[in-house]
Design a protein around this motif. Structure first.
Motif, PDB file in Angstrom:
ATOM      1  N   LEU A 130      13.748  -1.086  26.233  1.00 36.62           N
ATOM      2  CA  LEU A 130      12.710  -0.154  26.717  1.00 36.62           C
ATOM      3  C   LEU A 130      11.555  -0.357  26.369  1.00 36.62           C
ATOM      4  N   ILE A 131      10.368  -0.628  27.024  1.00 39.93           N
ATOM      5  CA  ILE A 131       9.049  -0.617  26.661  1.00 39.93           C
ATOM      6  C   ILE A 131       8.345   0.648  27.363  1.00 39.93           C
ATOM      7  N   ALA A 132       7.723   1.356  26.585  1.00 38.21           N
ATOM      8  CA  ALA A 132       7.138   2.651  27.015  1.00 38.21           C
ATOM      9  C   ALA A 132       5.663   2.590  26.615  1.00 38.21           C
ATOM     10  N   ASP A 133       4.937   2.442  27.553  1.00 38.07           N
ATOM     11  CA  ASP A 133       3.304   2.473  27.135  1.00 38.07           C
ATOM     12  C   ASP A 133       2.513   2.910  28.367  1.00 38.07           C
ATOM     13  N   ASP A 134       1.365   3.809  28.257  1.00 42.41           N
ATOM     14  CA  ASP A 134       0.720   4.075  29.428  1.00 42.41           C
ATOM     15  C   ASP A 134      -0.448   2.918  29.751  1.00 42.41           C
ATOM     16  N   GLU A 135      -0.549   1.908  28.882  1.00 44.89           N
ATOM     17  CA  GLU A 135      -1.285   0.880  29.090  1.00 44.89           C
ATOM     18  C   GLU A 135      -0.570  -0.351  29.966  1.00 44.89           C
ATOM     19  N   LYS A 136      -0.661  -0.364  31.155  1.00 39.99           N
ATOM     20  CA  LYS A 136      -0.232  -1.290  31.996  1.00 39.99           C
ATOM     21  C   LYS A 136      -0.261  -2.740  31.577  1.00 39.99           C
ATOM     22  N   HIS A 137      -1.436  -3.115  31.341  1.00 35.79           N
ATOM     23  CA  HIS A 137      -1.861  -4.498  30.583  1.00 35.79           C
ATOM     24  C   HIS A 137      -0.805  -4.881  29.524  1.00 35.79           C
TER      25      HIS A 137
ATOM     26  N   LEU B  46       5.279  13.314  27.458  1.00 33.05           N
ATOM     27  CA  LEU B  46       5.920  13.325  26.238  1.00 33.05           C
ATOM     28  C   LEU B  46       5.309  12.306  25.298  1.00 33.05           C
ATOM     29  N   SER B  47       4.990  12.410  23.924  1.00 36.81           N
ATOM     30  CA  SER B  47       4.421  11.363  23.351  1.00 36.81           C
ATOM     31  C   SER B  47       5.804  10.540  22.839  1.00 36.81           C
ATOM     32  N   GLY B  48       5.244   9.283  22.381  1.00 37.29           N
ATOM     33  CA  GLY B  48       6.370   8.353  21.964  1.00 37.29           C
ATOM     34  C   GLY B  48       6.971   8.938  20.625  1.00 37.29           C
ATOM     35  N   ILE B  49       6.369   9.697  19.938  1.00 29.29           N
ATOM     36  CA  ILE B  49       7.018  10.578  18.660  1.00 29.29           C
ATOM     37  C   ILE B  49       8.198  11.385  19.193  1.00 29.29           C
ATOM     38  N   ASP B  50       7.800  11.970  20.434  1.00 31.64           N
ATOM     39  CA  ASP B  50       8.701  13.099  20.859  1.00 31.64           C
ATOM     40  C   ASP B  50      10.086  12.285  21.548  1.00 31.64           C
ATOM     41  N   VAL B  51       9.868  10.997  22.163  1.00 31.81           N
ATOM     42  CA  VAL B  51      10.829  10.272  22.882  1.00 31.81           C
ATOM     43  C   VAL B  51      11.632   9.689  21.454  1.00 31.81           C
ATOM     44  N   CYS B  52      11.202   9.274  20.556  1.00 32.24           N
ATOM     45  CA  CYS B  52      11.675   8.848  19.470  1.00 32.24           C
ATOM     46  C   CYS B  52      12.626   9.656  18.713  1.00 32.24           C
TER      47      CYS B  52
ATOM     48  N   MET C 114       7.678   1.929  16.813  1.00 29.10           N
ATOM     49  CA  MET C 114       6.457   2.713  17.308  1.00 29.10           C
ATOM     50  C   MET C 114       5.208   1.802  17.242  1.00 29.10           C
ATOM     51  N   LEU C 115       4.589   1.921  18.476  1.00 33.08           N
ATOM     52  CA  LEU C 115       3.407   1.257  18.594  1.00 33.08           C
ATOM     53  C   LEU C 115       2.019   2.319  18.457  1.00 33.08           C
ATOM     54  N   THR C 116       0.813   1.845  17.790  1.00 30.57           N
ATOM     55  CA  THR C 116       0.030   3.053  17.764  1.00 30.57           C
ATOM     56  C   THR C 116      -1.406   2.379  17.379  1.00 30.57           C
ATOM     57  N   ALA C 117      -2.537   2.845  17.733  1.00 31.01           N
ATOM     58  CA  ALA C 117      -3.510   2.552  17.445  1.00 31.01           C
ATOM     59  C   ALA C 117      -4.057   3.239  16.081  1.00 31.01           C
ATOM     60  N   LYS C 118      -3.188   4.460  15.652  1.00 33.83           N
ATOM     61  CA  LYS C 118      -3.541   5.099  14.574  1.00 33.83           C
ATOM     62  C   LYS C 118      -3.333   4.380  13.352  1.00 33.83           C
ATOM     63  N   SER C 119      -4.434   4.448  12.489  1.00 35.05           N
ATOM     64  CA  SER C 119      -4.210   3.680  11.147  1.00 35.05           C
ATOM     65  C   SER C 119      -4.042   4.685   9.857  1.00 35.05           C
ATOM     66  N   SER C 120      -3.654   5.804  10.138  1.00 32.86           N
ATOM     67  CA  SER C 120      -3.412   6.637   8.872  1.00 32.86           C
ATOM     68  C   SER C 120      -2.097   6.351   8.418  1.00 32.86           C
ATOM     69  N   ASN C 121      -1.822   6.379   6.722  1.00 32.26           N
ATOM     70  CA  ASN C 121      -0.758   6.031   6.397  1.00 32.26           C
ATOM     71  C   ASN C 121       0.146   7.450   6.728  1.00 32.26           C
ATOM     72  N   ASP C 122      -0.473   8.512   6.728  1.00 34.81           N
ATOM     73  CA  ASP C 122       0.476   9.768   7.055  1.00 34.81           C
ATOM     74  C   ASP C 122       0.958   9.930   8.409  1.00 34.81           C
TER      75      ASP C 122
ATOM     76  N   ALA D  96       6.181   8.906  11.607  1.00 35.89           N
ATOM     77  CA  ALA D  96       6.952   7.916  12.629  1.00 35.89           C
ATOM     78  C   ALA D  96       8.294   7.587  12.040  1.00 35.89           C
ATOM     79  N   LEU D  97       8.224   6.966  10.529  1.00 31.86           N
ATOM     80  CA  LEU D  97       9.362   6.770   9.927  1.00 31.86           C
ATOM     81  C   LEU D  97      10.260   7.802   9.678  1.00 31.86           C
ATOM     82  N   ASP D  98       9.672   9.048   9.321  1.00 27.29           N
ATOM     83  CA  ASP D  98      10.240  10.006   8.831  1.00 27.29           C
ATOM     84  C   ASP D  98      11.366  10.776   9.835  1.00 27.29           C
ATOM     85  N   ILE D  99      10.892  10.529  11.293  1.00 29.34           N
ATOM     86  CA  ILE D  99      11.701  11.158  12.376  1.00 29.34           C
ATOM     87  C   ILE D  99      12.776  10.070  12.683  1.00 29.34           C
ATOM     88  N   GLY D 100      12.829   8.971  12.033  1.00 28.59           N
ATOM     89  CA  GLY D 100      13.798   7.877  12.329  1.00 28.59           C
ATOM     90  C   GLY D 100      13.282   6.565  12.815  1.00 28.59           C
ATOM     91  N   ALA D 101      12.018   6.479  13.291  1.00 29.24           N
ATOM     92  CA  ALA D 101      11.507   5.180  13.931  1.00 29.24           C
ATOM     93  C   ALA D 101      11.804   3.908  12.684  1.00 29.24           C
TER      94      ALA D 101
END
Length: 215
Positions: free
Chosen positions: A4-11, A57-63, A76-84, A89-94
């Motif tokens: 399953l691939i979920a992303d709002d960027e069609k490209h 729903l965000s990817g985090i919520d779906v995960c 999880m795919l993200t443009a976010k760069s923070s270690n937090d 993401a990893l803490d909720i099970g990704a």
């Protein structure tokens, strides 16, 4: 394997779908979180690739929802760069966290390792398990002889190359083999009868090659 691939960027979903299908995966695509969960609950999904920022729903919520009810792997795919954010993401099970932009080939390799399919090759209706050395056609075990399997694996590993009968004899039967070149033809014909003639190409006067094209 169902992805399953979920992303709002069609490209992004288009590119990833092409890459995953080329590797033999069955791919379902969603453009937002609720649609992703609908697909997850309606199909057997082996792994989900989720963008963090999606409508509804965000990817985090779906995960989080997927992990509550299943053992399905999640990337999880993200443009976010923070270690937090990676920690969240990893803490909720990704199972994996990949920052955009990324090379789709790297994602494919990581997914294969996560699913344990890096040793499984799919070509049209044929599956080759390089670990167990078993070959399946339309999910049926073909029960190849050792020489038939060795020929198939060699041709596959050297795909794109034409291998002469002498080369096949030395690499499969050994340098000290004293038999005739026709032995190769006999085993190739038996192999074709089992896996399908279109998988091995004859190059007259030259040898054989493996055909991994879709046509």
């Amino acid at each position: 394997m169902n992805i399953l691939i979920a992303d709002d960027e069609k490209h992004m979903t288009t590119i990833l779908k092409i890459y995953f299908e080329k590797e033999g995966f069955n791919v379902s695509v969603a453009s937002e979180g609720e649609e992703a969960l609908e697909i997850f609950y309606s199909k057997k999904i082996d792994l989900a690739v989720l963008d963090w920022m999606m409508p509804k729903l965000s990817g985090i919520d779906v995960c989080r929802e997927i992990k509550k009810v299943s053992l399905t792997k999640v990337v999880m795919l993200t443009a976010k760069s923070s270690n937090d954010d990676e920690f969240v993401a990893l803490d909720i099970g990704a199972d994996e966290y990949i920052r955009k932009p990324f090379d789709p080939r790297i994602l494919i390799l990581r997914v294969k390792k996560m699913l344990g399919t890096e040793k499984l090759v799919k070509i049209r209706n044929l599956k080759i398990n390089l670990q167990s050395k078993k070959v399946y056609k339309d999910e049926e075990d073909l029960v190849l002889s050792k020489k038939e399997y060795d020929l198939l694996e060699l041709l596959y590993n050297k795909k794109g190359q034409i291998l002469s009968r002498n080369s096949l004899l030395s690499m499969v039967w050994g340098l000290d083999y004293l038999g005739e070149e026709r032995t190769v033809d006999t085993h190739i014909n038996r192999l074709r009868d089992k896996i399908g003639a279109n998988h091995v190409i004859t190059h007259r006067g030259m040898g054989y090659s493996f055909n991994d094209k879709d046509e």
